[in-house]
Enzyme design. Structure first.
Site, mmCIF file in Angstrom:
data_model
loop_
_atom_site.group_PDB
_atom_site.id
_atom_site.type_symbol
_atom_site.label_atom_id
_atom_site.label_comp_id
_atom_site.label_asym_id
_atom_site.label_seq_id
_atom_site.Cartn_x
_atom_site.Cartn_y
_atom_site.Cartn_z
ATOM 1 N N GLU A 432 111.319 -6.831 12.177
ATOM 2 C CA GLU A 432 110.651 -7.902 12.920
ATOM 3 C C GLU A 432 111.295 -9.262 12.669
ATOM 4 O O GLU A 432 110.652 -10.208 12.230
ATOM 5 C CB GLU A 432 109.155 -7.904 12.577
ATOM 6 C CG GLU A 432 108.476 -6.652 13.100
ATOM 7 C CD GLU A 432 106.985 -6.590 12.801
ATOM 8 O OE1 GLU A 432 106.233 -6.135 13.671
ATOM 9 O OE2 GLU A 432 106.600 -6.983 11.694
ATOM 10 N N GLU A 502 107.551 2.770 13.508
ATOM 11 C CA GLU A 502 106.126 2.655 13.185
ATOM 12 C C GLU A 502 105.329 3.238 14.345
ATOM 13 O O GLU A 502 105.618 2.957 15.512
ATOM 14 C CB GLU A 502 105.708 1.196 12.962
ATOM 15 C CG GLU A 502 106.337 0.540 11.750
ATOM 16 C CD GLU A 502 105.930 -0.916 11.584
ATOM 17 O OE1 GLU A 502 104.853 -1.290 12.115
ATOM 18 O OE2 GLU A 502 106.682 -1.668 10.944
#
Length: 990
Positions: A432, A502
């Site tokens: 991220e 994820e």
């Protein structure tokens, strides 16, 4: 502390990643080292340039000061920074820990090279020895080494000072979803080498048995001496004839005046290869010799022979397309924060292995080095992730040249440290942090240094799952809708393996549709799995009275996921911090004490190595769902569960099946003609002791239905709700035989303290709250429906009660028909939901019992908690659990304790008295000590007060759990639609 190091203000200089720090390497230095763990003198300063002049306290190393009785407490943020300053700045109030101790330098180290290793420090480390500056390091999750040879004297003491600055320019790229701490989190040690030493060892061990060991050699004096050579052993067998290094007989070797490179080559016949199922390891020893044959340096490694490659859209290990059944894992402990012991790390991996996981993503930084040794030994595929996350300022930092060096430094040092581990199959550039030139620079370094492994990075992959120009060899999205993944795999455009980094966010009562995901993954070429978010609930054990973390002395103050009285699991905001992200830190498949949540059993069955595919021709079909091995490591027992209460067992002989093969085996029992519904379960266990499981450890419990339940002889009678008449006098129902109702048309029963009523509400799960469903339900008034009796009619002892439940968005019409039966009452119910209530939590009945009914026995799915979209891990059978053991203590209280597919149940006292309920068909049932409003009203379990009796829910329909707190909601097929719902049940006294 006003010296040259402080004058540089290195905590606000992103271009400065280190000073005086030695290059990272993969040489093992643990043997013969001098450990420096223990209690150090400690001062916590208000800022890095504050004077060191106060009284000294004590702090344990390794450890974080935020968990060791200081005023600087843990703080949790996810997507936001804990301070408002922009990169690369840090706040003026910047906690800085000063650690100091004397070290006696061994006299026998005279003439040797002396090195300090600090395992990890958050986030900037400054090193002084006897007041002299030695070096600087950044990167909170990798070790830093410093050459102390010129600043210490063997045989004399030295004063070692380690200064750790909490906030820095590095904090902006360590903005991970975790607690913020400060301190020295991994072990500190001193070691000594000969001036002539191994500078690095690179192992390439291929599936074919070919072994190549590349070594770098340096001399502390500068120029390399003549005549040095290398030799090696593999499991005690020489790799090659000892000989002086000769550039002429080694291909592509480069030797300078100060750097030597040498290569050892061999091929192992009949090599035992490494994979996650059979993690075969060999012992490699590399020795550096002086010209006279004496050993100058030694490095020992445990290596595995395996290949990793991408062919087309498949990730292959040893030529096999493997499913990645992964989990994201932080270094975490509820008492010590970021510091995790060997025993705790081993326990983490043992538990994961027992529940069918075969892969770990080191979210979001390189984990403690011991984890990789254990992954090699126990068998896990590892995605090794660099310590880069710039969440709050991701777009700006990705292309910021001031941070270029930091990106390359963090990625390259991770690779240099971990490259010899067979468990590491993929490098990750971080998490991220958007996508920019800094990522491409780091990826370029990795591809040149280690072409044997692929690279992944979600920030690049999300720009185009099939784009070959992006710095990710794998399409690794986060929480991508399953339909999008399947569509991509079927599109014909897929060019890379699709493995979600994820998915299935495990916050609270969650992990719905996990089985649906894996059914699609296993059926769709191009999909290869993913990593659940995440392993841990990061609850920190906290004193309730003063709000401080318990710290290292708290062992024994929790059990089965529950903190002892006077303590609780803290999450964001519980330490008085104003900037935080609440309970989002509690999003693991295990509780903070490593107790498995019910979702772990779901995963275990989804990952089962043995599957029962179907029942046919008086036999069942078994399949080997492994990649590399047969069933010889397994034992099994057949269990036949009959609806009438009988359970039969028989030994099972598993067929010899290669991976992917299928075979039919005969039924172990002659199926009784009576007994009703019949289920056959194969209880599979380990056949011998394994490193991760003693003999007899349950591996999976696949199950198949042999005979369905009999069709009810008396179908539920339900007329049109439109036929409801006006309310009648309550007195007219007194002739209803054993059925008695009160003035409000509510059943009166000696074992009930609250009569059966309609329920449409559940205590919102984290997914309900963060996904927006709870807010919608509240706006409809489902948490505070107002009941109005429309009519109560009696006919020959049968009572019909018509009622309306009014909410803000509509009225639900409800009918109960109460019929006396032998020993009890039959309840037939019908509820009509208006179109406005298009997705409610549940439709069903709730009632409460007297105290003393403390044991639940049932026939249905269990024994652990299950829900409509998370029930694959709960086999049908006869189960018995104390009522107090049915509730699941998710860190934020919420709906929990449900059991799916219940056919009947009893609630009994120790003298076997109580009540029995038989359902018209398998239903969702929950029995706990709490009403929904009890759970909704509190934020922690220490605030809950259990009721003396039982709160019982029988649901005609119950909404699935999904993962909407961070990811897709449950599928439409698991949602509760408006319209008419019918259900019935019979209550009897035992």
């Amino acid at each position: 502390m006003t010296d040259a190091l402080l004058a540089l203000r290195p905590w606000e200089a992103p271009e400065v990643t280190s000073w005086g720090r030695l290059p990272m390497n993969a040489v093992d230095r643990r043997s013969g080292a001098l450990p420096l763990d223990g209690d150090w003198r400690f001062q916590l300063l208000s800022a890095p340039d504050a004077p060191v002049d106060g009284p000294w306290s004590s702090s344990h190393v390794p450890g974080v000061w935020t968990m060791q009785d200081t005023d600087d407490l843990p703080q949790y943020t996810n997507v936001q920074m804990p301070f408002p300053e922009y990169p690369p700045h840090s706040p003026a109030a910047n906690p800085t820990g000063v650690y100091e101790r004397e070290v006696d330098i061994p006299a026998e180290w005279a003439g040797r090279r002396i090195v300090l290793q600090v395992g990890a420090a958050e986030s900037v480390l400054l090193v002084h020895v006897d007041g002299r500056p030695v070096g600087i390091s950044k990167d909170s999750h990798l070790a830093a080494e410093f050459d102390l040879t010129g600043v210490v004297r063997p045989g004399s003491p030295a004063t070692l000072r380690l200064t750790v600055v909490k906030w820095s320019d590095a904090s902006h790229i360590e903005d991970q979803d975790q607690w913020w701490h400060g301190g020295i989190t991994r072990s500190v040690l001193l070691y000594a080498t000969d001036p002539l030493h191994l500078a690095d060892v690179t192992v390439r061990a291929a599936y074919s048995g070919e072994l190549r060991v590349d070594c770098r050699v340096r001399d502390a004096g500068g120029a390399l001496p003549d005549g040095w050579y290398l030799a090696g052993e593999l499991d005690g067998q020489p790799l090659a004839q000892d000989a002086e290094f000769d550039r002429a007989n080694v291909e592509d070797e480069r030797v300078s005046d100060f750097l030597g490179e040498a290569r050892l080559l061999t091929t192992v016949p009949e090599v035992r290869t490494w994979n996650a199922e059979t993690p075969e390891l060999y012992g490699l020893t590399v020795r550096l010799h002086r010209a006279d044959g004496t050993v100058a340096d030694t490095s020992r490694h445990r290596i595995g022979f395996r290949d990793v490659e991408i062919v087309g859209r498949d990730l292959l290990v040893n030529g096999e397309r493997v499913f990645i059944r992964g989990v994201n894992r932080h270094d975490f402990h509820p008492l010590t924060g970021r510091t995790v012991s060997y025993d705790d790390m081993r326990a983490d991996l043992v538990l994961l292995k027992r529940f069918g996981f075969n892969a770990i993503r080191t979210a979001h930084y390189p984990n403690d080095p011991t984890l990789y040794d254990l992954a090699d030994e126990l068998g896990f595929y590892v995605v090794d992730e660099a310590d880069i996350e710039s969440h709050d300022h991701a777009h700006e930092i990705a292309d910021d040249p001031r941070y270029l060096n930091a990106f390359v430094d963090r990625v390259s040092r991770m690779v240099l440290r971990d490259k010899n581990h067979p468990s590491v199959i993929i490098w990750s550039l971080g998490n991220e942090s958007d996508y920019g030139a800094n990522h491409d620079a780091a990826a370029g370094w990795v591809r040149r240094h280690d072409p044997t492994r692929p690279i992944q990075y979600e920030g690049a992959a999300k720009l185009g799952w099939a784009d070959p120009e992006l710095a990710s060899d794998i399409a690794c999205p986060m929480y991508a809708p399953l339909e999008d993944c399947v569509a991509h795999a079927l599109s014909g455009a897929q060019t890379k393996p699709l493995i979600q980094c994820e998915y299935s966010h495990a916050m609270g009562n969650s992990n719905g549709t996990l089985a649906d995901h894996w059914a699609a993954i296993e059926a769709t070429p191009g999909l290869q799995g993913g990593f659940i978010w995440e392993f841990w609930d990061h609850g920190i054990l906290q004193h309730v009275n003063d709000g401080r973390p318990v710290g290292r002395g708290g062992a024994g103050l929790y059990d089965n996921g529950v903190a002892a009285p006077g303590y609780r699991w803290a999450y964001g905001g519980d330490f008085g911090e104003t900037i935080h992200d609440g309970a989002f830190i509690a999003d693991g498949v295990v509780f903070p004490d490593r107790t498995p949540k019910p979702a772990m059993y779901e995963h275990r069955e989804i990952a089962a190595p043995v599957r029962i595919e179907c029942f046919r021709h008086e036999g069942v079909v078994l399949t080997n769902h492994q990649h590399f091995r047969g069933f010889d490591w397994l034992a099994a027992v057949w269990v036949l569960s009959l609806e009438d209460g009988r359970t039969l067992t028989a030994p099972a002989e598993l067929p010899e099946l290669c991976p992917g093969e299928t075979a039919a085996v005969p039924l172990p029992f002659a199926l009784p003609e009576d007994g009703g519904e019949a289920w056959l379960t194969l209880r599979v266990t380990t056949a011998q002791d394994l490193p991760w499981a003693p003999r007899g450890t349950e591996v999976c419990v696949p199950q198949v239905l042999l005979r369905a339940a009999d069709v009810p002889q008396e179908p539920v009678a339900a007329g049109s709700l439109a036929a409801a008449g006006s309310i009648e006098a309550a007195g007219s129902v007194e002739a209803a035989g054993s059925v008695e109702v009160d003035d409000e048309g509510l059943l009166v029963h000696p074992l009930l303290t609250a009569a059966p009523a309609l329920s449409l509400w559940r205590a919102p799960t984290d997914n309900d709250e963060l996904g927006g469903m709870a807010q919608r339900w509240r706006s409809w008034g489902l948490d505070a429906l107002v009941r109005k009796v429309v009519s109560v009619r009696e006919d020959a002892g049968r009572v019909t009660v018509e009622a309306e439940y009014a909410g803000a968005a509509g009225v639900v019409r409800h009918r109960q028909v109460l019929t006396p039966v032998a020993g009890g009452v039959r309840v037939e119910e019908e509820a009509e939901l208006p179109e406005a209530f298009d997705d409610v939590a549940r439709v069903g009945t709730v009632f409460e019992t007297i105290a003393g009914l403390d044991l639940l026995d049932w026939f249905g799915q269990g024994p652990w908690e299950s829900y409509p979209d998370r029930s694959a891990g709960a086999p049908v059978g006869h189960h018995s659990v104390p009522v107090d053991g049915l509730f699941t203590p998710y860190l934020r209280p919420q709906e929990s304790g449900g059991r799916h597919g219940v056919r009947r149940f009893t609630l009994s006292a120790p003298d076997a008295t109580g009540l029995a309920v038989v359902l018209d068909e398998p239903r969702q049932v929950s029995v706990t000590r709490y009403r929904a409003e009890d759970l909704t009203a509190v934020t922690h379990h220490d605030e809950l007060v259990p009721r003396p009796g039982c709160v019982v829910h029988i649901d005609a329909a119950h909404r699935g759990l999904g993962t909407a707190s961070c990811g897709p909601d449950t599928f439409p097929s698991y949602r509760v639609a408006p319209g008419v719902h019918r259900w019935s049940w019979t209550l009897r006294v035992l």
